[in-house]
Scaffold this motif. Structure first.
Motif, PDB file in Angstrom:
ATOM      1  N   SER A 191      -8.513  44.769  22.629  1.00  0.00           N
ATOM      2  CA  SER A 191      -9.355  44.560  22.085  1.00  0.00           C
ATOM      3  C   SER A 191      -9.273  44.240  19.863  1.00  0.00           C
ATOM      4  N   PHE A 192      -9.916  43.683  19.494  1.00  0.00           N
ATOM      5  CA  PHE A 192      -9.091  43.742  17.916  1.00  0.00           C
ATOM      6  C   PHE A 192     -11.548  43.686  17.516  1.00  0.00           C
ATOM      7  N   HIS A 193     -11.414  44.771  17.010  1.00  0.00           N
ATOM      8  CA  HIS A 193     -12.451  45.076  16.197  1.00  0.00           C
ATOM      9  C   HIS A 193     -11.936  45.481  15.019  1.00  0.00           C
ATOM     10  N   LYS A 194     -13.282  44.766  13.586  1.00  0.00           N
ATOM     11  CA  LYS A 194     -13.843  45.468  12.648  1.00  0.00           C
ATOM     12  C   LYS A 194     -13.679  46.651  12.621  1.00  0.00           C
ATOM     13  N   SER A 195     -12.190  47.343  11.286  1.00  0.00           N
ATOM     14  CA  SER A 195     -12.412  48.573  11.245  1.00  0.00           C
ATOM     15  C   SER A 195     -13.833  49.249  10.793  1.00  0.00           C
ATOM     16  N   SER A 196     -14.493  48.411  10.392  1.00  0.00           N
ATOM     17  CA  SER A 196     -15.990  49.467  10.263  1.00  0.00           C
ATOM     18  C   SER A 196     -16.830  49.416  10.566  1.00  0.00           C
ATOM     19  N   THR A 197     -16.137  49.238  12.081  1.00  0.00           N
ATOM     20  CA  THR A 197     -17.225  49.198  13.798  1.00  0.00           C
ATOM     21  C   THR A 197     -17.135  49.842  14.477  1.00  0.00           C
ATOM     22  N   ARG A 198     -15.747  51.034  14.225  1.00  0.00           N
ATOM     23  CA  ARG A 198     -14.720  51.684  14.811  1.00  0.00           C
ATOM     24  C   ARG A 198     -15.539  52.965  15.454  1.00  0.00           C
ATOM     25  N   ASP A 199     -16.389  53.731  14.879  1.00  0.00           N
ATOM     26  CA  ASP A 199     -16.683  54.561  15.290  1.00  0.00           C
ATOM     27  C   ASP A 199     -17.969  54.134  16.355  1.00  0.00           C
ATOM     28  N   TYR A 200     -18.911  52.771  16.109  1.00  0.00           N
ATOM     29  CA  TYR A 200     -19.627  52.278  17.094  1.00  0.00           C
ATOM     30  C   TYR A 200     -19.532  51.825  17.885  1.00  0.00           C
ATOM     31  N   ILE A 201     -17.716  51.683  17.999  1.00  0.00           N
ATOM     32  CA  ILE A 201     -17.454  50.782  19.574  1.00  0.00           C
ATOM     33  C   ILE A 201     -17.108  52.679  20.329  1.00  0.00           C
ATOM     34  N   GLN A 249     -15.472  33.553  -0.629  1.00  0.00           N
ATOM     35  CA  GLN A 249     -14.614  32.986  -1.047  1.00  0.00           C
ATOM     36  C   GLN A 249     -13.366  32.844  -0.476  1.00  0.00           C
ATOM     37  N   LYS A 250     -12.103  32.393  -0.996  1.00  0.00           N
ATOM     38  CA  LYS A 250     -11.253  31.333  -0.250  1.00  0.00           C
ATOM     39  C   LYS A 250     -10.437  31.813   0.931  1.00  0.00           C
ATOM     40  N   SER A 251     -10.774  33.516   1.721  1.00  0.00           N
ATOM     41  CA  SER A 251      -9.753  34.208   1.826  1.00  0.00           C
ATOM     42  C   SER A 251     -10.261  35.625   1.777  1.00  0.00           C
ATOM     43  N   VAL A 252     -10.636  36.274   2.871  1.00  0.00           N
ATOM     44  CA  VAL A 252     -10.472  37.876   2.683  1.00  0.00           C
ATOM     45  C   VAL A 252      -9.807  38.095   3.567  1.00  0.00           C
ATOM     46  N   ASP A 253      -8.893  40.135   3.215  1.00  0.00           N
ATOM     47  CA  ASP A 253      -8.503  40.685   4.099  1.00  0.00           C
ATOM     48  C   ASP A 253      -9.601  41.235   4.790  1.00  0.00           C
ATOM     49  N   VAL A 254      -9.473  41.298   5.671  1.00  0.00           N
ATOM     50  CA  VAL A 254     -10.509  42.619   6.367  1.00  0.00           C
ATOM     51  C   VAL A 254      -9.671  43.645   7.531  1.00  0.00           C
ATOM     52  N   GLY A 255     -10.016  44.471   7.031  1.00  0.00           N
ATOM     53  CA  GLY A 255      -9.358  45.203   8.291  1.00  0.00           C
ATOM     54  C   GLY A 255     -10.154  45.893   9.630  1.00  0.00           C
ATOM     55  N   VAL A 256      -8.833  45.984  10.517  1.00  0.00           N
ATOM     56  CA  VAL A 256      -9.154  44.872  11.902  1.00  0.00           C
ATOM     57  C   VAL A 256      -8.464  46.678  12.495  1.00  0.00           C
ATOM     58  N   ALA A 292      -3.458  50.672  16.623  1.00  0.00           N
ATOM     59  CA  ALA A 292      -3.296  50.442  15.848  1.00  0.00           C
ATOM     60  C   ALA A 292      -4.103  50.305  14.246  1.00  0.00           C
ATOM     61  N   GLN A 293      -3.871  49.769  13.346  1.00  0.00           N
ATOM     62  CA  GLN A 293      -5.145  49.637  11.798  1.00  0.00           C
ATOM     63  C   GLN A 293      -4.028  48.484  10.935  1.00  0.00           C
ATOM     64  N   MET A 294      -5.004  47.069  10.861  1.00  0.00           N
ATOM     65  CA  MET A 294      -4.261  46.446  10.217  1.00  0.00           C
ATOM     66  C   MET A 294      -5.140  45.240   9.881  1.00  0.00           C
ATOM     67  N   LYS A 295      -4.393  44.620   8.779  1.00  0.00           N
ATOM     68  CA  LYS A 295      -5.483  43.092   7.859  1.00  0.00           C
ATOM     69  C   LYS A 295      -5.328  42.022   8.362  1.00  0.00           C
ATOM     70  N   PHE A 296      -7.007  41.585   8.573  1.00  0.00           N
ATOM     71  CA  PHE A 296      -6.715  40.006   9.650  1.00  0.00           C
ATOM     72  C   PHE A 296      -6.660  38.764   7.840  1.00  0.00           C
ATOM     73  N   ASP A 297      -5.592  38.157   7.352  1.00  0.00           N
ATOM     74  CA  ASP A 297      -6.770  37.340   6.904  1.00  0.00           C
ATOM     75  C   ASP A 297      -7.689  36.565   6.846  1.00  0.00           C
ATOM     76  N   ILE A 298      -8.717  36.809   6.770  1.00  0.00           N
ATOM     77  CA  ILE A 298      -9.381  35.700   7.607  1.00  0.00           C
ATOM     78  C   ILE A 298      -9.846  34.193   6.179  1.00  0.00           C
ATOM     79  N   GLY A 299      -9.311  33.190   6.478  1.00  0.00           N
ATOM     80  CA  GLY A 299      -9.337  31.547   5.089  1.00  0.00           C
ATOM     81  C   GLY A 299     -10.779  31.768   5.982  1.00  0.00           C
TER      82      GLY A 299
END
Length: 131
Positions: A53-63, A104-111, A89-96
């Motif tokens: 399952s993919f989740h925002k890195s900022s929620t890692r500890d909670y998940i 913003q036009k797009s944001v890289d989100v740590g996932v 795995a840790q990655m960046k998602f480009d969210i438009g």
């Protein structure tokens, strides 16, 4: 798991119907807080062996903490399999810019890609080894 049955999660599928579930839930921000946990809960009910399952890195500890809590609750009631949780795995998602509230036009989100796998209980392993 987690005291949710197929009757009350809204998904008309029987438990443990597939080997593995891959899910990319909404991240649970703004107007849908907690939806990522609901997706994970249902995925765990449906899977026999593992959930990815993919989740925002900022929620890692909670998940991770939530899955460990569910695991503890199942052990106390002796229901379900033991679960192991890890970030694989840790990655960046480009969210438009897709919603009105996006500024913003797009944001890289740590996932994080999180794996929750079911581990057989020791007694069951021993029985299988004996046969």
């Amino acid at each position: 798991p987690c005291s949710k049955s197929e009757d009350d999660d809204g998904i008309p599928l029987q438990s443990k119907i597939v080997d593995t579930v891959f899910t990319n839930p909404p991240f649970g921000t703004k107007h849908n807080a907690g939806i990522d946990i609901q997706f994970l809960r249902v995925a765990l009910r449906l899977a026999k062996t593992a959930v990815y399952s993919f989740h925002k890195s900022s929620t890692r500890d909670y998940i991770v903490k939530t899955v460990k809590h569910w695991n503890t609750m199942m052990e106390k009631t002796e229901q379900g399999e033991k679960m192991e949780v890890e970030v694989i795995a840790q990655m960046k998602f480009d969210i438009g810019n897709t919603y009105k509230f996006h500024k913003q036009k797009s944001v890289d989100v740590g996932v994080d890609l999180i794996r929750v796998s079911f581990v057989e209980k020791e007694e069951e392993k021993q029985k299988e080894e004996e046969t």
